[in-house]
Design a protein around this motif. Sequence first.
Motif, PDB file in Angstrom:
ATOM      1  N   UNK A   1     -58.777  93.190   7.408  1.00 40.09           N
ATOM      2  CA  UNK A   1     -58.030  93.631   8.588  1.00 40.09           C
ATOM      3  C   UNK A   1     -57.532  94.703   8.419  1.00 40.09           C
ATOM      4  N   UNK A   2     -56.890  95.122   7.212  1.00 40.54           N
ATOM      5  CA  UNK A   2     -56.451  96.681   7.081  1.00 40.54           C
ATOM      6  C   UNK A   2     -57.353  97.702   7.260  1.00 40.54           C
ATOM      7  N   UNK A   3     -58.791  97.358   6.766  1.00 42.78           N
ATOM      8  CA  UNK A   3     -59.712  98.458   6.810  1.00 42.78           C
ATOM      9  C   UNK A   3     -60.309  98.315   8.246  1.00 42.78           C
ATOM     10  N   UNK A   4     -60.552  97.472   8.749  1.00 44.19           N
ATOM     11  CA  UNK A   4     -61.005  97.290  10.169  1.00 44.19           C
ATOM     12  C   UNK A   4     -60.053  97.924  11.200  1.00 44.19           C
ATOM     13  N   UNK A   5     -58.676  97.908  10.751  1.00 42.58           N
ATOM     14  CA  UNK A   5     -57.562  98.491  11.798  1.00 42.58           C
ATOM     15  C   UNK A   5     -57.755 100.021  11.473  1.00 42.58           C
ATOM     16  N   UNK A   6     -58.300 100.293  10.446  1.00 38.70           N
ATOM     17  CA  UNK A   6     -58.304 101.784  10.367  1.00 38.70           C
ATOM     18  C   UNK A   6     -59.729 102.237  10.964  1.00 38.70           C
ATOM     19  N   UNK A   7     -60.740 101.808  10.901  1.00 31.05           N
ATOM     20  CA  UNK A   7     -62.143 101.996  11.320  1.00 31.05           C
ATOM     21  C   UNK A   7     -62.484 101.832  12.864  1.00 31.05           C
ATOM     22  N   UNK A   8     -61.287 100.860  13.566  1.00 27.93           N
ATOM     23  CA  UNK A   8     -61.786 100.656  15.008  1.00 27.93           C
ATOM     24  C   UNK A   8     -60.734 101.414  15.687  1.00 27.93           C
ATOM     25  N   UNK A   9     -61.146 102.117  16.848  1.00 31.27           N
ATOM     26  CA  UNK A   9     -59.937 102.780  17.773  1.00 31.27           C
ATOM     27  C   UNK A   9     -59.523 101.731  18.570  1.00 31.27           C
ATOM     28  N   UNK A  10     -58.138 102.023  18.806  1.00 36.94           N
ATOM     29  CA  UNK A  10     -57.374 101.304  19.791  1.00 36.94           C
ATOM     30  C   UNK A  10     -58.097 101.012  21.118  1.00 36.94           C
ATOM     31  N   UNK A  11     -58.789 101.911  21.467  1.00 39.03           N
ATOM     32  CA  UNK A  11     -59.399 102.130  22.809  1.00 39.03           C
ATOM     33  C   UNK A  11     -60.778 101.470  22.931  1.00 39.03           C
ATOM     34  N   UNK A  12     -61.176 100.868  21.873  1.00 33.50           N
ATOM     35  CA  UNK A  12     -62.555 100.346  21.533  1.00 33.50           C
ATOM     36  C   UNK A  12     -63.018  99.788  22.736  1.00 33.50           C
ATOM     37  N   UNK A  13     -64.053  99.968  23.400  1.00 29.40           N
ATOM     38  CA  UNK A  13     -64.966  99.092  24.376  1.00 29.40           C
ATOM     39  C   UNK A  13     -66.126  98.575  23.595  1.00 29.40           C
ATOM     40  N   UNK A  14     -66.085  97.406  23.344  1.00 30.47           N
ATOM     41  CA  UNK A  14     -67.404  96.598  22.471  1.00 30.47           C
ATOM     42  C   UNK A  14     -68.049  95.597  23.438  1.00 30.47           C
ATOM     43  N   UNK A  15     -69.250  95.564  23.815  1.00 30.29           N
ATOM     44  CA  UNK A  15     -69.927  94.698  24.462  1.00 30.29           C
ATOM     45  C   UNK A  15     -70.931  93.735  23.606  1.00 30.29           C
ATOM     46  N   UNK A  16     -70.362  92.473  23.481  1.00 29.67           N
ATOM     47  CA  UNK A  16     -71.167  91.658  22.444  1.00 29.67           C
ATOM     48  C   UNK A  16     -72.733  91.177  22.981  1.00 29.67           C
ATOM     49  N   UNK A  17     -73.255  90.469  22.291  1.00 36.19           N
ATOM     50  CA  UNK A  17     -74.525  90.120  22.490  1.00 36.19           C
ATOM     51  C   UNK A  17     -74.690  89.144  23.810  1.00 36.19           C
ATOM     52  N   UNK A  18     -73.773  88.602  24.455  1.00 34.58           N
ATOM     53  CA  UNK A  18     -73.655  87.923  25.517  1.00 34.58           C
ATOM     54  C   UNK A  18     -73.254  88.549  26.671  1.00 34.58           C
ATOM     55  N   UNK A  19     -72.883  90.072  26.725  1.00 39.11           N
ATOM     56  CA  UNK A  19     -72.378  90.687  27.734  1.00 39.11           C
ATOM     57  C   UNK A  19     -70.885  90.899  27.805  1.00 39.11           C
TER      58      UNK A  19
END
Length: 127
Positions: A25-43
Amino acid sequence: MDIHSENQITLLEERLRQAMLASDLAELEVLIAPELIFTNYAGQLVSKQEDLDMHRSGILQLTTLEPSTPRYQKHPGVSVVSVQMHLIGHYGDAPIDQQMRFTRVWATSSEGRIQVVAGHASLISEI
């Protein structure tokens, strides 16, 4: 202005892969932007918090994330990565053994560092 190299993005991609495998979680927190827009495989749209919550709760557990055929595009201040991944693990009680393609956009986020600001995942089906 070119603010990051393909080598730097390759290293960030590997850090992200390792963090996803370990649910770090600590590393993911660093690598992912707070404003992330991610579309998963189901849309469906997934926020940074929702992504972190899947790892925090243990609902998403990955044992393999094997990358192949990465493609990189560099633009001023932005890098786009498209990579095929073999995912093995579990989502809840459902086993995962899928080939997927991820597209990620790395750019300087609102936190002032290079992070994933957008992404998309697609299932790869056999034709």
